[in-house]
Design an enzyme around this catalytic site. Structure first.
Site, short mmCIF file in Angstrom:
data_model
loop_
_atom_site.label_atom_id
_atom_site.label_comp_id
_atom_site.label_asym_id
_atom_site.label_seq_id
_atom_site.Cartn_x
_atom_site.Cartn_y
_atom_site.Cartn_z
N SER A 42 -0.72 2.54 3.79
CA SER A 42 -0.31 2.04 2.46
C SER A 42 -1.52 1.71 1.59
CB SER A 42 0.58 0.80 2.59
OG SER A 42 1.75 1.10 3.31
N ARG A 43 -2.58 2.54 1.68
CA ARG A 43 -3.83 2.16 1.05
C ARG A 43 -4.14 2.89 -0.25
NH1 ARG A 43 -7.61 5.96 1.59
NH2 ARG A 43 -9.23 4.50 0.99
N GLY A 82 -0.17 -2.59 -0.75
CA GLY A 82 0.37 -1.32 -0.30
C GLY A 82 1.89 -1.37 -0.23
N GLY A 94 3.79 1.59 1.03
CA GLY A 94 4.33 2.79 1.67
C GLY A 94 5.06 2.59 2.98
N GLU A 95 4.85 1.49 3.67
CA GLU A 95 5.27 1.48 5.07
C GLU A 95 6.34 0.46 5.44
OE1 GLU A 95 0.95 1.36 6.03
OE2 GLU A 95 1.56 2.57 7.74
#
Lengths: 186, 93, 765
Positions: free
Chosen positions: C525-526, C710, C712-713
């Site tokens: 998620s960077r 982040g 994304g996860e």
């Protein structure tokens, strides 16, 4: 190895002849022979729908059809969906609703959705989900895809031009549709 | 002097203590001082002169990015913990 | 204007423009790895092991090599032997001999589908025919398929050289690592507890399920340089790892990242890339390798199946007092499961004074696991978050309130010790508690509602960015972060925000490894956090340079020039404020072109929390679970493009639901994978899911110029436990195995009925 065969088909409104081996799938022909790489390979077993094209008005997985079976058929792929100067309303709505993340499944979804709207211009959410159940998307959870298709149907039904409209020439899709209608008349 | 919090598996080196004092202006000096007090620390934490790839250093609540060169404050709280990296997560793997 | 959480008003950030790469992706023009073709290109195919565990006695390739159209056949003997030692490779620590042996088996095959040889031929069909002509003599060994079998003292050993610290240097083992986290005294904690729940959980190995199979085109030049075109989450990782496996200097390889058709962590390592280069070197032609779906499932990295024993205790009034956890994760054929992350996430949302976690990384005859969206956290949360639900139920406390009472806040120690900085966990629970979904009534038989939370670290790492100003005043943003879900748009928006430009006047470009500074994977998620930070700084660098040019034109000092709302201005007679577009036309005469540059090794990463509520209906006759409604709340720091942030939250939730209900690797007793297609590896379809509602929570990450966290996860973490909790409330059975597929749920329902009948009979007699 069997000899290559000459196949004649109408692809995206153009009459086309191509050579293919009897063992080549339509997907392989589209991608490797005709360089139409918009149709994607996700599984080669008809489970993911990334290779969906419209053959004689019906959506099907091009990985499950042989290239030689295209003889005399009318085939629409994602490359034929937009006109030179404007997107198809489904394409426009997919962009507006952020309905794609990685985008690999998008061509297949667009073709399945088009086939749905062609035969059912006012689908319910359940009908949209049913029609798209053969297409896998791993990124979006389908929410924004279903919304885009519903919005596209509404836009088409209201007779509004999609936002992407710029010009007036017929798209390859429209050319194909005319061709199909002419065939039916005959 | 900085306070170093000792991970469970290294507490055998400190006779079971879970926090010890050590001095040093950066992580290298800190580990050298730990090793003087409790022989074996350098071997556990360092490889080829830098912090092992499988280990991360947290100083005052922030993950360091400078390895042995990461500065340590007079009253810093320093943790050694398993590293995570790049969507990967492989302590020791 | 969108108001920011830290009081800024943003002009671009927080809006929802059409992504810049969208048109190519809806018209079929976008080039994914498999879409690349080159003159004279050959097609490669890989021969894979039909056994889960066997010694390779010999490989004969003569017949295959003699087939007309076949140009080369390679085996592990064509790759250099690498040291059996942990090494830093790019941002990863890896055992290079394991990496190499996973790409091509050397002495042993360790899982069904393990690569043993590769062929390049003039057509993919000829290459496939050639595979059938390769003769491999195997000595078949007993397979070790579960952590329980692998940890038995007399278990067959997968890797003869594997040792761990506890068992010592003389004891071959399948246990690669034991990690322990300890705080306080758990025995004392459990003594004080009024309620204690302890259960054992089993979760199945699952795959990321990206729709695009792995692919690579390798082009080796006679001067010793090579180019690789491939779909990857990290072009620089492909470069460093391929160089290591091939024994080539890293700088001799250029990796061109194609568009990528999904990754979710699974495309952060290499499989085909070095083989495409080696085959190209042997043949003098470009060589394309693509995997079939069966190859993806059999031989790329899924995430670990696991066994987790979890015991937690609380006081009558709902205060968590102790947690003791034993967890073992399948690493696959080589060490490196996400069990460390699992251990550090399993109770991360809570403040628990007494804690003991033992975590084991165990090799088994399954494919080497790779990262999968918040690796190790979803299966861990299945255990802890269902027990939290049970404890809340015993206390008679609402599950949201229970989480708020015990939830981690700023200063709460994390599992590994360091205290949290500003985090937004409590806010996600409150968002769910106040959501229309949670406030709605759920009625009807066999229906239930479940809540669960999740944590993920997120990472920072290294990124580079260049911002170029064109002579017409538009800009381009050049980055090395592969765009897997719309991050190009986010990067362009950040640059547009800083530069005062329209977002459509900024073109984002993802480039190859020769054209931009080192950039770590699109993972952890960077990308919005760290690459976004680099883009922000590069755009600031442009502003600084433009101020110097304006100062020159106005004969002022640069510090006398100010920039706001897209206008450069200074005090003084006759000074007319200039836009970037006006200034851009004057660059040649004021010193030449302007490129802003920045690199970061991003610090101060902000961890992410999510809380999810799911309603289900269970069919009591079949055990099938239907998802009726789902809402996810997630702390994202600051949403740059809210549509794509929502997309991450919805997508992670959908994957988590698949993990919860259907997805599983099914091996037979010989260790052969039996569901190698997407019909039997059953991922959620459109028809399986409802709309997924989202609550974006914005608690900015301190230190980041835009407050980004982040995104994304973490949304994949809560769903399995949320579904399990919903099932418990619907039909009164506590599920402890994933997936909660119809047979498992039905079995649990039937045994509950049997128990009830037995009790009734006992009471009656």
């Amino acid at each position: 190895m069997a000899k290559k065969v000459v196949v004649e088909a109408n692809i995206n409104g153009e009459p086309i002849e191509f050579l293919c081996e009897p063992r080549q799938s339509l997907l392989e022909v589209l991608r490797d022979v005709l360089e139409l790489t918009g149709s994607k390979e996700g599984c080669l077993t008809g489970d993911c729908g990334a290779c969906t094209v419209i053959v004689n008005g019906r959506p099907l997985c091009s990985c499950l059809m042989l290239g030689v079976e295209a003889q005399g058929k009318t085939i629409q792929t994602v490359e034929g969906l937009a006109a030179p100067d404007r997107l198809h309303v489904l394409q426009q709505k997919f962009l507006e609703h952020a309905s794609l993340q990685c985008g690999i499944c998008t061509p297949g979804f667009l073709m399945s959705a088009k086939a749905l709207l062609d035969r059912n211009p006012k689908p319910t959410e359940a009908e949209i989900r049913y029609a798209l159940a053969g297409n896998l998307c791993r990124c979006t959870g389908y929410d924004k895809i279903v919304r885009a298709v519903a919005d596209a149907a509404q836009t088409l039904a209201s007779g509004q031009q999609p936002a992407g409209h710029l010009g007036s020439g017929p798209s390859a899709t429209e050319q194909t549709e005319r061709f199909l209608q002419e065939q039916e008349v005959k | 002097m900085a306070t170093v919090i000792i991970p469970a598996q290294l507490r055998k080196l400190t006779g079971g203590k879970d926090r010890v004092k050590a001095k040093g202006r950066n992580v290298r000096q800190l580990i050298e001082d730990l090793d003087r007090q409790f022989p074996g620390f350098s071997e556990q934490l360092l490889q080829d002169g830098d912090v092992k790839p499988s280990i991360a250093v947290s100083i005052d609540g922030e993950m360091g990015t400078g390895g042995v060169l990461e500065p340590v404050g007079e009253d810093s709280e320093v943790f050694f913990l398993p590293a995570l990296g790049g969507g990967r997560e492989n302590p020791g793997g | 204007m969108a108001a920011s959480p830290n009081g800024h008003d943003y002009r671009v950030i927080g809006t929802r423009p059409v992504r810049h790469d969208g048109i190519e992706k809806v018209t079929g023009q976008a080039k994914y790895g498999a879409d690349y073709n080159f003159p004279g290109m050959l097609y490669g195919k890989i021969l894979r092991s039909p056994y889960a565990h066997a010694i390779i006695k010999s490989i004969k390739v003569d017949k295959a090599a003699a087939l007309p159209g076949v140009k080369a056949v390679i085996t592990a003997n064509d790759l250099p032997a690498l040291p059996d030692k942990m090494e830093q490779a790019g941002e990863m620590a890896l055992n290079m001999s394991h990496l190499s042996a996973n790409i091509m088996a050397r002495d042993k095959v360790l899982y069904d589908g393990h690569a043993v040889a590769a062929v390049a031929a003039t057509s993919p069909h000829i290459a496939e025919e050639a595979l059938r002509l390769i003769e491999v003599d195997y000595e078949v060994l007993p397979p070790v398929m579960s952590v329980e079998e692998a940890m038995k003292p007399d278990a067959p050993i997968l890797l003869p050289g594997l040792r761990n610290k506890e068992e010592g240097p003389d004891k071959p083992t399948n246990v690669a690592t034991h990690l322990q986290f300890k705080r306080g005294d758990v025995n004392e904690g459990f003594k004080q507890a009024d309620y204690v729940v302890e259960r054992e959980f089993k979760t199945a190995m699952v795959h990321q399920g990206y729709i695009e199979p792995h692919n690579a085109v390798g082009i080796y030049n006679p001067d010793g340089h090579a180019t690789i075109y491939c779909s990857t989450q990290g072009s620089f990782v492909v470069r460093s790892l391929s160089a290591a496996v091939l024994g080539m200097p890293e700088g001799n390889i250029k990796v061109v990242p194609a568009e990528i058709g999904g990754g979710f962590g699974g495309k952060t390592t290499i499989y085909l890339e070095p083989l495409s280069v080696l085959l190209s070197k042997k043949t003098g032609h470009p060589v394309k390798l693509t995997m079939s779906r069966a190859e993806v499932l059999r031989a790329t990295g899924p995430t670990s199946g696991s066994t987790i024993r979890c015991k937690m205790g609380c006081s009558k009034d709902g205060k968590l007092l102790a947690a003791q956890i034993w967890m073992a994760y399948e690493a696959g054929a080589f060490p490196g499961s996400p069990v460390g992350a699992g251990a550090m996430t399993i109770v991360a949302p809570y403040n628990i004074p007494n804690l003991l976690i033992d975590a084991y990384d165990v090799v088994v005859n399954r494919p080497k696991t790779a990262a999968y969206r918040a690796p190790g956290a979803s299966n861990a949360a299945m255990a802890s978050e269902t027990i939290i639900d049970e404890l809340a139920e015993k206390c008679g406390i609402d599950p949201c309130d229970f989480r708020i009472m015990n939830g981690a806040r700023e200063g709460t120690p994390q599992t590994a010790g360091p205290p949290y900085r500003r985090i937004g966990y409590i806010e996600t629970v409150e968002a769910i508690k106040n959501s229309p979904h949670y406030k709605s009534k759920l009625e009807g038989p066999n229906r239930g509602r479940g809540v669960a939370s999740g944590f993920w670290f997120n990472v920072g790492l290294q990124s580079s960015a260049i911002v170029n100003i064109h002579t017409d005043g538009t800009a381009s943003v050049v980055i090395g972060s592969v765009d897997i879900g719309g991050t190009r748009a986010a990067q362009a928006m950040i640059a547009a925000e800083v530069l005062g430009l329209d977002v459509n006047d900024v073109r984002p470009l993802v480039t190859d490894t020769d054209s931009i500074g080192h950039t770590d994977v699109t993972g952890g998620s960077r990308t919005a956090f760290a690459t976004g930070w680099a883009v922000y700084e590069a755009a600031q660098d442009v502003v600084r340079q433009l101020k110097e040019r304006a100062a020159k034109l106005w004969e002022k000092k640069p510090e006398e020039v100010s920039f706001a709302n897209g206008l450069f201005t200074a005090q003084g007679d006759g000074i007319k404020p200039m836009t970037i577009k006006e200034l851009a036309g004057r660059l040649a005469r004021t010193g030449g072109p302007i490129s802003g540059r920045a690199t970061v090794n991003a610090r101060g990463v902000g961890p992410a929390f999510a809380t999810t509520v799911i309603d289900v209906e269970v069919d009591p006759d079949t055990g099938k679970v239907q998802i009726l409604r789902a809402t996810v709340a997630q702390d994202v720091g600051k949403a740059i493009h809210p549509s794509y942030v929502e997309g991450q939250m919805q997508g992670g939730t959908a994957q988590g639901i698949g993990w919860a209900l259907n997805e599983e690797y099914f091996y037979d007793e010989r260790g052969i994978l039996r569901n190698t297609g997407l019909l039997d590896y059953r991922m959620p379809t459109c028809l399986d899911l409802p709309m997924i509602e989202t609550c974006i929570v914005e608690v900015p990450t301190p230190g980041h110029p835009l407050g980004i966290r982040g995104v994304g996860e973490v949304s994949i973490v809560p769903p399995p436990a949320a579904v399990a909790n919903a099932i418990a409330h619907a039909v009164g059975v506590r599920m402890t195995e994933l997936p909660m597929s119809p047979p498992r749920v039905l079995k649990a329902l039937l045994s509950k009925r049997t128990r009830a009948e037995a009790q009734a009979a006992a009471a009656g007699s």
